[in-house]
Scaffold this active site. Structure first.
Site, PDB file in Angstrom:
ATOM      1  CE  LYS A 159      -2.769   1.867   5.240  1.00 18.31           C
ATOM      2  NZ  LYS A 159      -2.214   1.396   3.962  1.00 18.31           N
TER       3      LYS A 159
ATOM      4  CB  SER B  49      -0.961   0.020   1.196  1.00 17.45           C
ATOM      5  OG  SER B  49      -0.252   0.025   2.419  1.00 17.45           O
TER       6      SER B  49
END
Length: 343
Positions: A281, A236
Site C-alpha cells: 500500500k 482496512s
C-alpha cells in the site's frame, strides 16, 4: 518453405500452451500493489460539505489466484507476494465465500467509520440489529451442508439476540452432544433447523457447530449518508472512511490541501487496528502522489504496520510522510497541526 511452416507450427503450439497455462490455477494467491482511490466521490452526505482542497484516499492491494506466469513473475518482483491458499481462506472456504466474507467485513468497517465520525461531529447515531450472517461453514462440522454463506440467523433456541458475540456466548455454553435450534433466513425463506454441537477438529477443547459469522445490523444517522464502495472488500479502509466522513460533516477542510492516504481498521471506540499488505500500500500511495500516509502504530510495537511502512518508504525512496496512529483522534491531531498547503 518447410522450415517456415515448422516455425509457424511451433509458434502456434507454444501460443496455445501459453494461453492454456493462464487458466491453470495454482494453490496460491499472488498479491501486488493496487492503487490509491479518492474517497470524496464514494461518500455522499446529504447537505454535507465537499469543498476539499486536497484528498483523503484509501489504498488497495490487488490479489488473485496464481497461475504459472503470475507465480513466476512474483518471484522476481519485490512487492509481489505469494501466499498458500490456507493463509488467505478459511478451511473449506470457497472463492465465493471468501469474497462474501470480505464484502461483509467492508460493510462492518463502513458502519464503524460512520459511527465514529458522526459521534465526533455530535450527530445522532442508532443501530438496529437483525441477527448474524453466516460467512463460511467449516467442512466436517455439523453445520456443513446444513447452512450456507449468506444465511441470516435471527434466533437461537427460540431466543432473539443482537450480535455475533451474543450468538457465540449462547452456543459456547453447550457441550458435545447437545443441540441448538436455529431460525434462519435464506433467499427470503425462513427455516428452522436443529444442529448438534461437536468438537472442533483443530481444537478439541472448543465446541460449536462450525461457522464463522458477522453481526447483521443497520445504522441510522442524521444527516443521511451513502457510501458506494462497490466491490472493495475487507476492513482496512475504516480509518480513511472515518476521516472523509468527518470532513464532509464539518465546514473546515481537514485535508489542508494535501493528498492524504492511509490504512487501518477502526472500531466504534475509534481504535485503529493492524492490516495486511501495508508495504504494498505504501508503493501504491507513492505511485499515486500521496504526501501523507497514516499507518497503524499498534502501541509502538517493534513489528507494527508503521515500522513496516517506514522500511518500505525508505526502500522505494519516497518523500511521503509516514504518520503513526493508534486512534482516530491521533490522525485528527496530526491533521490539525498541519499548516495549510502553500501558506
Amino acid at each position: 518453405m518447410k522450415r517456415n511452416s515448422t516455425y509457424i507450427k511451433i509458434l502456434v503450439i507454444s501460443s496455445i500452451i501459453a494461453i492454456a497455462l493462464t487458466f491453470v490455477q495454482l494453490p496460491y494467491y499472488v498479491t501486488k500493489p493496487g492503487m490509491a482511490t479518492e474517497l470524496q466521490p464514494l461518500v455522499n452526505i446529504e447537505g454535507g460539505f465537499d469543498e476539499e482542497k486536497g484528498s483523503f484516499m484509501l489504498t488497495t492491494v490487488r490479489m488473485g489466484r496464481a497461475n504459472v506466469f503470475t507465480y513466476g513473475w512474483a518471484h522476481v518482483n519485490k512487492y509481489h507476494f505469494i501466499y498458500p491458499i490456507e493463509q488467505i481462506r478459511y478451511e473449506g472456504e470457497s472463492d465465493e465465500e471468501y469474497s462474501n466474507r470480505q464484502l461483509h467485513l467492508m460493510e462492518g468497517s463502513k458502519e464503524s467509520a460512520i459511527a465514529v465520525a458522526y459521534r465526533h461531529a455530535n450527530k445522532p447515531v442508532t443501530f438496529e440489529y437483525h441477527g448474524v450472517y453466516v460467512m463460511s461453514v467449516l467442512e466436517g462440522m455439523p453445520a456443513y451442508q446444513m447452512l450456507k454463506a449468506g444465511d441470516r440467523i435471527y434466533q437461537v433456541d427460540g431466543q432473539a439476540f443482537q450480535t455475533s458475540d451474543e450468538f457465540i456466548e449462547i452456543v459456547s455454553k453447550k457441550q458435545e452432544g447437545d443441540q441448538v435450534e436455529l431460525d434462519y433466513e435464506r433467499n427470503g425463506q425462513q427455516e428452522t433447523i436443529t444442529i448438534p454441537i461437536a468438537k472442533f477438529p483443530d481444537d478439541p477443547a472448543k465446541f460449536g457447530i462450525g461457522i464463522s459469522l458477522v453481526t447483521d445490523r443497520e445504522i441510522s444517522v442524521e444527516p443521511d449518508i451513502t457510501i458506494n464502495s462497490e466491490q472493495i472488500g475487507g476492513p482496512s479502509a475504516g480509518l480513511m472512511f472515518s476521516l472523509e466522513i468527518l470532513n464532509q460533516l464539518t465546514e473546515d477542510d481537514l485535508t489542508k490541501g494535501y493528498e492524504i492516504a492511509g490504512t487501518g481498521t477502526i472500531n466504534e471506540k475509534g481504535e485503529v487496528g493492524r492490516i495486511g499488505g501495508i508495504s504494498q500500500k505504501i508503493v501504491a500511495a507513492h505511485n499515486s502522489g500521496v504526501e501523507v500516509f497514516f499507518a497503524p502504530n499498534e502501541k509502538n510495537s517493534p513489528k507494527s504496520n508503521y515500522n513496516e511502512a517506514l522500511e518500505a518508504a525508505k526502500d522505494i525512496e519516497t518523500e511521503m510522510k509516514i504518520v503513526p496512529v493508534d486512534t482516530f483522534q491521533d490522525a485528527l491531531d496530526y491533521l490539525n497541526s498541519l499548516p495549510k498547503k502553500n501558506d
